[in-house]
Design a protein around this motif. Structure first.
Motif, PDB file in Angstrom:
ATOM      1  N   MET A 140     -67.939  18.476  24.410  1.00 19.26           N
ATOM      2  CA  MET A 140     -68.817  17.506  25.060  1.00 19.26           C
ATOM      3  C   MET A 140     -69.676  18.158  26.144  1.00 19.26           C
ATOM      4  N   THR A 141     -69.806  19.499  26.104  1.00 19.74           N
ATOM      5  CA  THR A 141     -70.490  20.196  27.190  1.00 19.74           C
ATOM      6  C   THR A 141     -71.877  19.639  27.461  1.00 19.74           C
ATOM      7  N   SER A 142     -72.680  19.478  26.418  1.00 21.82           N
ATOM      8  CA  SER A 142     -74.036  18.982  26.662  1.00 21.82           C
ATOM      9  C   SER A 142     -74.045  17.507  27.040  1.00 21.82           C
ATOM     10  N   GLY A 143     -72.963  16.799  26.705  1.00 19.37           N
ATOM     11  CA  GLY A 143     -72.897  15.388  27.075  1.00 19.37           C
ATOM     12  C   GLY A 143     -72.415  15.185  28.491  1.00 19.37           C
ATOM     13  N   TYR A 144     -71.553  16.089  28.959  1.00 19.83           N
ATOM     14  CA  TYR A 144     -71.014  15.949  30.321  1.00 19.83           C
ATOM     15  C   TYR A 144     -70.756  17.350  30.868  1.00 19.83           C
ATOM     16  N   ASN A 145     -71.772  17.955  31.408  1.00 18.28           N
ATOM     17  CA  ASN A 145     -71.659  19.332  31.900  1.00 18.28           C
ATOM     18  C   ASN A 145     -71.755  19.411  33.416  1.00 18.28           C
ATOM     19  N   VAL A 146     -71.354  18.334  34.081  1.00 14.01           N
ATOM     20  CA  VAL A 146     -71.448  18.291  35.544  1.00 14.01           C
ATOM     21  C   VAL A 146     -70.077  18.204  36.206  1.00 14.01           C
ATOM     22  N   GLY A 147     -69.003  18.139  35.389  1.00 16.29           N
ATOM     23  CA  GLY A 147     -67.665  18.053  35.966  1.00 16.29           C
ATOM     24  C   GLY A 147     -67.217  19.390  36.544  1.00 16.29           C
ATOM     25  N   GLU A 148     -66.455  19.326  37.625  1.00 17.62           N
ATOM     26  CA  GLU A 148     -65.917  20.528  38.262  1.00 17.62           C
ATOM     27  C   GLU A 148     -64.423  20.626  37.955  1.00 17.62           C
ATOM     28  N   ASP A 149     -64.014  21.763  37.382  1.00 18.34           N
ATOM     29  CA  ASP A 149     -62.612  21.991  37.029  1.00 18.34           C
ATOM     30  C   ASP A 149     -61.829  22.378  38.283  1.00 18.34           C
ATOM     31  N   ILE A 150     -60.783  21.623  38.590  1.00 19.74           N
ATOM     32  CA  ILE A 150     -59.964  21.944  39.768  1.00 19.74           C
ATOM     33  C   ILE A 150     -58.531  22.262  39.391  1.00 19.74           C
ATOM     34  N   TYR A 151     -58.237  22.318  38.092  1.00 17.79           N
ATOM     35  CA  TYR A 151     -56.837  22.385  37.672  1.00 17.79           C
ATOM     36  C   TYR A 151     -56.203  23.750  37.877  1.00 17.79           C
ATOM     37  N   LEU A 152     -56.987  24.810  38.114  1.00 20.35           N
ATOM     38  CA  LEU A 152     -56.411  26.133  38.371  1.00 20.35           C
ATOM     39  C   LEU A 152     -56.506  26.537  39.841  1.00 20.35           C
ATOM     40  N   LEU A 153     -57.002  25.659  40.689  1.00 17.93           N
ATOM     41  CA  LEU A 153     -57.151  25.987  42.107  1.00 17.93           C
ATOM     42  C   LEU A 153     -55.797  25.918  42.813  1.00 17.93           C
ATOM     43  N   PRO A 154     -55.477  26.904  43.663  1.00 19.64           N
ATOM     44  CA  PRO A 154     -54.157  26.933  44.303  1.00 19.64           C
ATOM     45  C   PRO A 154     -53.881  25.736  45.197  1.00 19.64           C
ATOM     46  N   GLN A 155     -54.913  25.159  45.828  1.00 27.13           N
ATOM     47  CA  GLN A 155     -54.674  24.023  46.721  1.00 27.13           C
ATOM     48  C   GLN A 155     -54.232  22.767  45.977  1.00 27.13           C
ATOM     49  N   PHE A 156     -54.395  22.775  44.634  1.00 29.97           N
ATOM     50  CA  PHE A 156     -53.963  21.631  43.842  1.00 29.97           C
ATOM     51  C   PHE A 156     -52.810  21.980  42.902  1.00 29.97           C
ATOM     52  N   ASN A 157     -52.192  23.134  43.110  1.00 26.57           N
ATOM     53  CA  ASN A 157     -51.064  23.534  42.273  1.00 26.57           C
ATOM     54  C   ASN A 157     -49.993  22.453  42.241  1.00 26.57           C
ATOM     55  N   ASP A 158     -49.669  21.866  43.400  1.00 28.56           N
ATOM     56  CA  ASP A 158     -48.602  20.865  43.475  1.00 28.56           C
ATOM     57  C   ASP A 158     -49.130  19.452  43.659  1.00 28.56           C
ATOM     58  N   LEU A 159     -50.374  19.192  43.228  1.00 28.79           N
ATOM     59  CA  LEU A 159     -50.897  17.829  43.310  1.00 28.79           C
ATOM     60  C   LEU A 159     -50.025  16.887  42.477  1.00 28.79           C
ATOM     61  N   CYS A 160     -49.514  17.393  41.364  1.00 28.25           N
ATOM     62  CA  CYS A 160     -48.500  16.695  40.576  1.00 28.25           C
ATOM     63  C   CYS A 160     -47.307  17.632  40.431  1.00 28.25           C
ATOM     64  N   GLY A 161     -46.110  17.088  40.458  1.00 24.99           N
ATOM     65  CA  GLY A 161     -44.911  17.913  40.397  1.00 24.99           C
ATOM     66  C   GLY A 161     -44.251  17.990  41.765  1.00 24.99           C
ATOM     67  N   PHE A 162     -42.997  18.453  41.801  1.00 26.85           N
ATOM     68  CA  PHE A 162     -42.221  18.513  43.042  1.00 26.85           C
ATOM     69  C   PHE A 162     -41.894  19.956  43.387  1.00 26.85           C
ATOM     70  N   THR A 163     -41.884  20.262  44.681  1.00 29.58           N
ATOM     71  CA  THR A 163     -41.442  21.570  45.140  1.00 29.58           C
ATOM     72  C   THR A 163     -39.923  21.569  45.284  1.00 29.58           C
ATOM     73  N   GLU A 164     -39.336  22.755  45.408  1.00 32.26           N
ATOM     74  CA  GLU A 164     -37.878  22.841  45.537  1.00 32.26           C
ATOM     75  C   GLU A 164     -37.391  22.179  46.824  1.00 32.26           C
ATOM     76  N   SER A 165     -38.115  22.356  47.917  1.00 31.13           N
ATOM     77  CA  SER A 165     -37.675  21.738  49.176  1.00 31.13           C
ATOM     78  C   SER A 165     -37.683  20.222  49.060  1.00 31.13           C
ATOM     79  N   GLU A 166     -38.624  19.660  48.313  1.00 25.24           N
ATOM     80  CA  GLU A 166     -38.677  18.209  48.134  1.00 25.24           C
ATOM     81  C   GLU A 166     -37.499  17.726  47.298  1.00 25.24           C
ATOM     82  N   VAL A 167     -37.199  18.442  46.220  1.00 29.70           N
ATOM     83  CA  VAL A 167     -36.060  18.072  45.370  1.00 29.70           C
ATOM     84  C   VAL A 167     -34.761  18.211  46.149  1.00 29.70           C
TER      85      VAL A 167
END
Length: 593
Positions: free
Chosen positions: A225-252
């Motif tokens: 869908m690149t030509s249909g929607y080529n304005v999105g910004e990928d954030i899924y590999l950024l370190p500040q969002f590594n734990d946006l979903c999921g739990f850390t060991e200290s939390e568990v």
């Protein structure tokens, strides 16, 4: 404590007092990261709850509930200026049927989007000053009419899209005639799905859409869908969002200690060690400094502790069993089975130059699948995870934990030894070893059935690794054991350790350790027939075999001592095992007491 297993509605979760691991401190960072964000995570990793939290935070209709919903959370103490400032529209593409003829799918898409827009118009009816026309046969025309009404107000639209790639994943995993053609019609050229994203892109160009947040599992559709929607910004590999979903060991750990303080015949330390082994290990950024626990599996475990006072009987939640289909798909590709074996053979064994982040369904279905392609798919599916970079700037990938490892083992066992051939022998053989330390039945099963299968497979290697895999795939059982391959002891890596789960020590089950060595028939100067004719005792007395048994025994005793110190059990049953070609198995039984 109440745990929100299977609950993805943020309002219900907060208002009914369910436990919630606060991630609202990331809202300001998300706002600064861009206006159209794409966030990918494996299935059942908390994406829908994240979207629900965003919906409740930005919805202008929920302004009067802000304190009740967010007052006790991080953002409640320091809200952003955008709180409760938007009309919020949510689309969940998993609710659109991915089967049938193209006209049926298109009609279902129009019905679904129109249904969402009808509810949206009703929810915000007090704000409209311009007439809205909903076209039952054309959801995109309805969307344009809604955006016109939005522009006539002081507010703008925040669009949330969940499981944007659901249809592509269904097509990829399904083996239905015509699936690929239907997908291409919908998303390529001027297909309807592509038109939907083009409408979103246009809406974000000053026509009423101010922000978009898209979640999914893989980047498959992003390419198509690149030509249909080529304005999105990928954030899924950024370190500040590594734990946006999921739990850390200290939390568990904090939750386990709170639960233990409320009473229970179990140890918080033992429970944490068990959860770490089965559920931890996910990293979603090369620069991440901490691994994560799978949130769905963690809640499954914690709910069992809270409600039943004990661990769940099976550590794999069957609601995640669909991930098996991903491994079936990979295993059937050229080189796919070898990739699974490579991943299982030890930590950080899969190396690729970098993750493949743009591939369409046509690539998945028709293109040549090399190892980077297949390994990247397994990463996005959550069955491999990032493990850092090599000195040559290659990407390391590993199996994250024992639950994921179990899916690999299960798939290879099904391919190598169909259940119809071992329905009775295997349970009896594993019981003999696990209860009495008797390796004979399992060795005979491997010699008579498994070696016959493995010897016909076109592998680049035939050594102790293959022998280890024969034992691992047959003995893996999370009902009783933490079955760990290549477990680091500080003195080296154990070939295969089967450590009894802390909650299963009341049963008659032995802790086991197996060290493997291999001798080819050429090294023995014997034929396969000669090896098969001799007794195990006679084979064990051969000088090359005795030497290998001595080596395996020395390693088993050293590793066994380290394991006993780590886990604190009184006795460990260890085996020094030597395979003679793919014909026979001989061993020494050791007790590390």
């Amino acid at each position: 404590m109440q745990f929100p297993y299977g609950l993805s509605d943020f309002g219900t979760l907060i208002e009914r007092g369910y436990w919630y691991q606060d991630r609202t401190d990331r809202l300001a960072v998300l706002e600064d990261s861009g206006r159209q964000l794409i966030f990918l995570r494996p299935r059942r990793f908390g994406k829908s709850l994240l979207l629900s939290m965003l919906e409740h935070y930005y919805d202008l209709n929920r302004a009067d509930r802000f304190e009740a919903l967010f007052g006790s959370l991080a953002v409640g103490r320091n809200p952003t200026p955008l709180r409760n400032q938007y009309f919020v529209l949510k689309w969940d593409f998993s609710l659109i049927p991915a089967y049938g003829e193209i006209a049926d799918i298109e009609a279902a898409l129009h019905r679904y989007l129109n249904g969402c827009l009808t509810r949206f118009v009703a929810d915000y009816q007090d704000h409209w000053t311009r007439e809205i026309q909903l076209d039952p046969g054309d959801a995109l025309a309805s969307f344009q009419s809604v955006l016109g009404a939005v522009r006539a107000t002081p507010h703008r639209l925040y669009l949330l899209i969940d499981e944007y790639d659901n249809f592509a994943n269904e097509v990829m995993m399904a083996d239905r005639p015509g699936s690929q053609d239907r997908y291409q019609t919908l998303l390529q050229g001027e297909g309807l799905f592509k038109s939907v994203f083009k409408a979103v892109k246009a809406g974000a160009g000053g026509l009423g859409v101010d922000r978009v947040f898209i979640t999914g599992v893989s980047p498959i559709v992003l390419s198509d869908m690149t030509s249909g929607y080529n304005v999105g910004e990928d954030i899924y590999l950024l370190p500040q969002f590594n734990d946006l979903c999921g739990f850390t060991e200290s939390e568990v750990s904090a939750v386990l200690r709170q639960l233990a303080g409320e009473g229970g015949d179990w140890s918080a330390d033992d429970a944490l060690a068990t959860m770490r082994t089965f559920y931890n290990g996910y990293r979603f950024s090369e620069d991440a400094t901490e691994s994560l626990y799978n949130p769905t599996l963690s809640l499954y475990f914690l709910k069992a502790l809270a409600h039943q006072g004990r661990y769940p009987r099976r550590m794999l939640d069957e609601n995640l069993a669909m991930d098996r289909n991903k491994l079936i798909y990979i295993a059937q590709l050229s080189g796919g089975e070898e990739l699974l074996v490579e991943a299982l053979s030890g930590e950080d064994q899969v190396l690729v130059p970098e993750l493949v982040q743009r591939f369409g369904v046509a690539d998945v279905l028709a293109a040549v699948k090399d190892e980077p392609f297949m390994a990247s798919l397994l990463y996005f599916f959550g069955i491999l995870t990032l493990a850092g970079l090599t000195s040559f700037d290659e990407c390391r990938l590993r199996i994250p934990n024992l639950v994921a490892r179990g899916l690999y083992v299960e798939r290879l066992r099904e391919r190598w030894l169909p259940l119809t051939e071992s329905a009775r022998e295997l349970p009896e053989a594993t019981r003999a070893l696990g209860q009495r330390g008797d390796l004979v039945p399992l060795a005979e099963l491997i010699e008579q059935r498994y070696f016959r299968v493995l010897s016909n497979r076109d592998y680049r290697w035939t050594n102790e690794l293959l022998v280890k895999f024969a034992f691992l795939t047959l003995l893996f059982d999370d009902r009783l054991y933490m079955a760990v391959s290549e477990l680091e002891t500080g003195r080296g890596y154990v070939d295969l350790a089967l450590i009894v789960r802390p909650d299963k020590r009341r049963f008659q089950v032995l802790d086991l350790l197996l060290e493997f060595k291999y001798l080819s028939l050429k090294e023995l100067n014997l034929t396969g027939e000669q090896v098969r004719e001799r007794s195990r005792e006679a084979l064990a007395e051969l000088a090359p075999v005795a030497k290998k048994l001595d080596e395996a025994e020395a390693q088993a005793r050293a590793y066994g001592a380290a394991l006993k110190e780590r886990y604190g059990f009184a006795e460990l049953h260890a085996f020094a095992v030597v395979a003679l070609g793919l014909e026979r198995v001989v061993w020494r039984t050791l007790k590390v007491g």
